[in-house]
Scaffold this motif. Structure first.
Motif, short mmCIF file in Angstrom:
data_model
loop_
_atom_site.label_atom_id
_atom_site.label_comp_id
_atom_site.label_asym_id
_atom_site.label_seq_id
_atom_site.Cartn_x
_atom_site.Cartn_y
_atom_site.Cartn_z
N GLU A 1 8.26 17.38 -0.74
CA GLU A 1 7.61 18.40 -1.58
C GLU A 1 6.71 19.34 -0.79
N THR A 2 6.08 18.86 0.26
CA THR A 2 5.05 19.64 0.95
C THR A 2 5.34 19.96 2.41
N ARG A 3 6.28 19.24 3.00
CA ARG A 3 6.56 19.32 4.44
C ARG A 3 5.43 18.74 5.28
N HIS A 4 4.51 18.02 4.67
CA HIS A 4 3.45 17.34 5.40
C HIS A 4 4.04 16.09 6.06
N THR A 5 3.62 15.80 7.27
CA THR A 5 4.24 14.70 8.02
C THR A 5 3.25 13.71 8.63
N CYS A 6 1.96 13.86 8.36
CA CYS A 6 0.98 12.98 9.01
C CYS A 6 0.21 12.19 7.94
N TYR A 7 0.21 10.87 8.08
CA TYR A 7 -0.40 9.99 7.08
C TYR A 7 -1.27 8.94 7.74
N ARG A 8 -2.32 8.57 7.04
CA ARG A 8 -3.12 7.40 7.43
C ARG A 8 -2.70 6.29 6.49
N ARG A 9 -2.29 5.16 7.06
CA ARG A 9 -1.87 4.03 6.24
C ARG A 9 -2.90 2.91 6.35
N ASP A 10 -3.16 2.26 5.23
CA ASP A 10 -4.10 1.15 5.21
C ASP A 10 -3.42 -0.09 4.64
N PHE A 11 -3.78 -1.23 5.21
CA PHE A 11 -3.28 -2.52 4.78
C PHE A 11 -4.48 -3.44 4.59
N ALA A 12 -4.49 -4.17 3.50
CA ALA A 12 -5.58 -5.12 3.27
C ALA A 12 -5.00 -6.42 2.71
N ASP A 13 -5.58 -7.51 3.14
CA ASP A 13 -5.20 -8.80 2.58
C ASP A 13 -6.43 -9.70 2.55
N TYR A 14 -6.25 -10.89 2.03
CA TYR A 14 -7.32 -11.88 1.97
C TYR A 14 -6.95 -13.01 2.92
N ALA A 15 -7.94 -13.50 3.64
CA ALA A 15 -7.70 -14.56 4.60
C ALA A 15 -8.47 -15.81 4.19
N VAL A 16 -7.89 -16.95 4.55
CA VAL A 16 -8.49 -18.25 4.27
C VAL A 16 -8.63 -18.99 5.59
N MET A 17 -9.77 -19.64 5.77
CA MET A 17 -9.98 -20.46 6.95
C MET A 17 -9.54 -21.87 6.62
N GLU A 18 -8.51 -22.36 7.32
CA GLU A 18 -8.00 -23.71 7.06
C GLU A 18 -8.38 -24.65 8.20
N PRO A 19 -8.96 -25.79 7.83
CA PRO A 19 -9.29 -26.76 8.88
C PRO A 19 -8.02 -27.47 9.34
N PRO A 20 -8.08 -28.11 10.48
CA PRO A 20 -6.91 -28.86 10.97
C PRO A 20 -6.56 -29.99 9.99
N ASP A 21 -5.30 -30.40 9.99
CA ASP A 21 -4.86 -31.50 9.13
C ASP A 21 -5.72 -32.74 9.34
N GLY A 22 -6.05 -33.38 8.25
CA GLY A 22 -6.80 -34.63 8.32
C GLY A 22 -8.29 -34.48 8.48
#
Length: 83
Positions: free
Chosen positions: A58-79
């Motif tokens: 639609e615009t011929r614009h070609t430059c974008y800023r992309r963002d990604f977000a997620d949630y993280a969990v700290m997991e202790p070792p098994d046992g």
């Protein structure tokens, strides 16, 4: 004075499987100022890419800023029971 002993615990950082990651893009094309059009937050990167394609068509614009977000969990070792 009481003393505390802290020990190193090798936690693993993992993506929280109960929360969906978020993707979005903003058009930063423009000479004097950015276009500023935004895809909005999506839970599928393909939806953001499709928005970018349509915006470029639609615009011929070609430059974008992309963002990604997620949630993280700290997991202790098994046992290892961590309080």
């Amino acid at each position: 004075m009481s003393r505390r002993l802290f020990r190193y615990v090798p936690f693993t950082i993992v993506q929280d499987a109960t929360a969906e990651p978020e993707y979005e893009a903003r058009c930063v094309s423009g000479d004097e100022s950015e276009c500023g059009a935004e895809s909005g937050v999506r839970h599928d990167p393909a939806a953001v890419e499709e928005w970018q394609r349509k915006h470029t068509q639609e615009t011929r614009h070609t430059c974008y800023r992309r963002d990604f977000a997620d949630y993280a969990v700290m997991e202790p070792p098994d046992g290892l029971g961590v309080r």
